[in-house]
Scaffold this motif. Sequence first.
Motif, short mmCIF file in Angstrom:
data_model
loop_
_atom_site.label_atom_id
_atom_site.label_comp_id
_atom_site.label_asym_id
_atom_site.label_seq_id
_atom_site.Cartn_x
_atom_site.Cartn_y
_atom_site.Cartn_z
N LYS A 128 117.29 -101.05 7.83
CA LYS A 128 116.75 -100.76 9.16
C LYS A 128 115.39 -100.06 9.12
O LYS A 128 114.69 -100.03 10.12
N SER A 129 115.01 -99.52 7.99
CA SER A 129 113.75 -98.79 8.01
C SER A 129 112.90 -99.09 6.77
O SER A 129 113.39 -99.13 5.65
N LEU A 130 111.62 -99.32 7.03
CA LEU A 130 110.71 -99.69 5.94
C LEU A 130 109.53 -98.73 5.88
O LEU A 130 108.85 -98.51 6.89
N ASN A 131 109.33 -98.18 4.69
CA ASN A 131 108.20 -97.27 4.45
C ASN A 131 107.22 -97.96 3.50
O ASN A 131 107.64 -98.70 2.61
N THR A 132 105.93 -97.76 3.71
CA THR A 132 104.95 -98.34 2.76
C THR A 132 103.97 -97.25 2.31
O THR A 132 103.64 -96.35 3.09
N ASP A 133 103.52 -97.38 1.07
CA ASP A 133 102.50 -96.45 0.54
C ASP A 133 101.16 -97.16 0.46
O ASP A 133 101.09 -98.25 -0.13
N ILE A 134 100.12 -96.59 1.03
CA ILE A 134 98.77 -97.11 0.76
C ILE A 134 97.86 -95.94 0.38
O ILE A 134 98.18 -94.77 0.62
N LEU A 135 96.74 -96.27 -0.23
CA LEU A 135 95.85 -95.24 -0.76
C LEU A 135 94.46 -95.32 -0.15
O LEU A 135 93.95 -96.42 0.12
N TYR A 136 93.83 -94.15 0.05
CA TYR A 136 92.40 -94.11 0.38
C TYR A 136 91.70 -93.40 -0.77
O TYR A 136 92.33 -92.65 -1.53
N GLY A 137 90.38 -93.68 -0.91
CA GLY A 137 89.64 -93.04 -2.00
C GLY A 137 89.62 -93.88 -3.26
O GLY A 137 89.31 -93.37 -4.34
N LEU A 138 89.95 -95.17 -3.14
CA LEU A 138 89.98 -96.05 -4.33
C LEU A 138 88.58 -96.55 -4.65
O LEU A 138 87.70 -96.57 -3.78
N PRO A 139 88.34 -96.97 -5.90
CA PRO A 139 87.02 -97.49 -6.25
C PRO A 139 86.66 -98.69 -5.38
O PRO A 139 87.51 -99.52 -5.09
N TYR A 140 85.43 -98.74 -4.97
CA TYR A 140 84.85 -99.82 -4.15
C TYR A 140 85.43 -99.89 -2.75
O TYR A 140 85.16 -100.82 -2.01
N GLN A 141 86.24 -98.92 -2.36
CA GLN A 141 86.80 -98.96 -1.01
C GLN A 141 85.70 -98.56 -0.01
O GLN A 141 84.97 -97.60 -0.26
N THR A 142 85.59 -99.31 1.07
CA THR A 142 84.63 -99.00 2.13
C THR A 142 85.42 -98.95 3.44
O THR A 142 86.56 -99.44 3.51
N GLN A 165 94.13 -93.92 -16.38
CA GLN A 165 93.08 -93.89 -15.36
C GLN A 165 91.67 -93.95 -15.96
O GLN A 165 90.69 -94.10 -15.23
N THR A 166 91.57 -93.83 -17.29
CA THR A 166 90.24 -93.99 -17.90
C THR A 166 89.74 -95.43 -17.71
O THR A 166 88.55 -95.70 -17.87
N MET A 167 90.64 -96.34 -17.33
CA MET A 167 90.25 -97.72 -17.03
C MET A 167 89.54 -97.83 -15.67
O MET A 167 88.97 -98.85 -15.34
N ILE A 168 89.65 -96.81 -14.86
CA ILE A 168 89.07 -96.86 -13.50
C ILE A 168 87.58 -96.52 -13.58
O ILE A 168 87.20 -95.50 -14.16
N PRO A 169 86.70 -97.36 -13.00
CA PRO A 169 85.26 -97.08 -13.05
C PRO A 169 84.89 -95.90 -12.14
O PRO A 169 84.89 -96.03 -10.92
N GLU A 170 84.61 -94.76 -12.76
CA GLU A 170 84.40 -93.53 -11.97
C GLU A 170 83.20 -93.66 -11.03
O GLU A 170 83.19 -93.10 -9.94
N GLU A 171 82.18 -94.43 -11.50
CA GLU A 171 80.96 -94.55 -10.67
C GLU A 171 81.26 -95.29 -9.36
O GLU A 171 80.48 -95.20 -8.41
N ALA A 172 82.39 -96.01 -9.31
CA ALA A 172 82.72 -96.76 -8.09
C ALA A 172 83.61 -95.96 -7.14
O ALA A 172 83.99 -96.45 -6.08
N LEU A 173 83.96 -94.72 -7.54
CA LEU A 173 84.82 -93.91 -6.67
C LEU A 173 84.01 -93.35 -5.51
O LEU A 173 82.86 -92.93 -5.70
N PRO A 174 84.57 -93.35 -4.30
CA PRO A 174 83.84 -92.77 -3.17
C PRO A 174 83.67 -91.26 -3.35
O PRO A 174 84.48 -90.61 -4.03
N SER A 175 82.60 -90.71 -2.72
CA SER A 175 82.40 -89.26 -2.77
C SER A 175 83.47 -88.60 -1.90
O SER A 175 84.16 -89.27 -1.12
N ALA A 176 83.57 -87.27 -2.01
CA ALA A 176 84.58 -86.55 -1.23
C ALA A 176 84.36 -86.78 0.27
O ALA A 176 85.31 -86.94 1.03
#
Length: 451
Positions: A203-217, A251-262
């Motif tokens: 009867k109930s569905l929860n979903t997880d999504i993320l903000y602050g990911l690389p290349y996210q606009t 997480q060293t696989m994640i391109p840090e330069e593509a992370l959004p600023s705070a």
Amino acid sequence: METNIQLARHGLFDARVPRYTSYPTSPHFAGNVGPDLFADWIGAIPEGGQISLYIHVPFCRRLCWFCACRTQGTSSDAPVRAYLETLKAEIEILRSRLPQGVTLERLHWGGGTPTLLAPDMMTELAEAIYSVAPLAEDGEFSVEIDPNEIDGARLDALAAAGLNRASIGVQDFDPEIQKVIGREQSYELTAEAVHAIRARGVKSLNTDILYGLPYQTPEKITESVQKLLSLAPDRVALYGYAHVPWMARRQTMIPEEALPSAEQRLGLFETAQKLFKWDGYDEIGIDHFALPSDSLSIAQKAGRLRRNFQGYTEDTSEVLVGLGASSISKFPQGYAQNASATSQHTAAIRAGGFSTKRGHRFTAEDKLRARLIEVLMCDFVVDAAEIAAERGLAKAEVEKLIAPVAAQFSDVVSYKNGRLEVPPSTRPLTRVIARSFDAYELSKTGHSSAV
Ligand SMILES: C[S@@+](CC[C@H](N)C(=O)[O-])C[C@H]1O[C@@H](n2cnc3c(N)ncnc32)[C@H](O)[C@@H]1O
Ligand code: SF4
């Protein structure tokens, strides 16, 4: 803009602040809580009482690069089957200590990926659990589901075991982002999982999504949120991506330069927040959204929202027992955490005892500070008179803890007659404000360690 300056002044954009799913937070646990004390705390649960039970499955078929969860990859079933035997043995040890007649208000399987258990393993695990403590009549059984790691037979097994709340990991639907975070999962696959879950009457569905990911606009997160809304989840957890490569090596696989600023992160959160609210979702605490018909939303409106290791909840159990490697239990007396390494956990259970390695015994002050942090995170209000009445204390005693925090944040909170309130415009600072109630974080030098 003025608000952003205020947020910056209080350190929002450079602070690493705990998420406060517990107080004290787990980095402050110590080694003075072991298997004997854990067994005593289990034995002190009232006969016929209701508890919550968390089962941790620390395995995944894939290891997503963004993921900060402690989990190990396995392509074969052998270690999973061996782990199931350990869990069943741990459940038997629990049986020998648990008072009579205890039922489960909540049962949650998390990980890792609990849905990598084969259907017969799921059935075995559920039977073992219910033979010790059955689900209460209105009890909730929830499972974290990776849409890549589920099929009809496994859903049938979960449904037969009473699954009534599913939580599925989405993270983001954008194919470019999915590629760089090492988690490819098409919209179609996710939608298929959602339909299959609902077809079984969950009867109930929860979903997880993320903000602050690389290349996210803002444009990309808008598209992802709209796709998510088309699936009409009852609840959404919108978590900020925590980039902690010193704790999560992959997480060293994640391109840090593509992370959004705070500041960009805040913009991404606000973009998603608006979309959920426009679509009729209620905002719950700092990072959840729920349909008004959902029990979380109803609990929030009734002032019954709580916070535990799973985030926001309406679970009111005094006791949460965590089984499996690294699981944390909560009792009125304190926290107890199992050995983190699966091998160490298994060795302790095979030797016939619990694997408890660390934890924390509550002092009266811990309990008061924990409650101040919890109500702040849930309601954005801390009222000295209310907390004092709830805990049988003098109002002045509670006010003494609130007043200095109100003074420190006087430009971003309102404070009158012992009541501190965080207005909507400065709620992104809630965790920073909560940290000012945290005696353990404040006594440390340097940065806080948790995320
Ligand atoms: C145990 S995982 C989800 C269950 C399942 N294994 C899956 O992937 O769908 C729980 C959630 O933690 C969150 N999470 C993991 N790593 C994170 C990170 N670095 N920052 C923020 N949230 C994270 C994700 O949203 C994820 O869905
Ligand atoms: S996100 Fe889920 S599947 Fe991916 S590594 Fe983390 S726990 Fe495993």
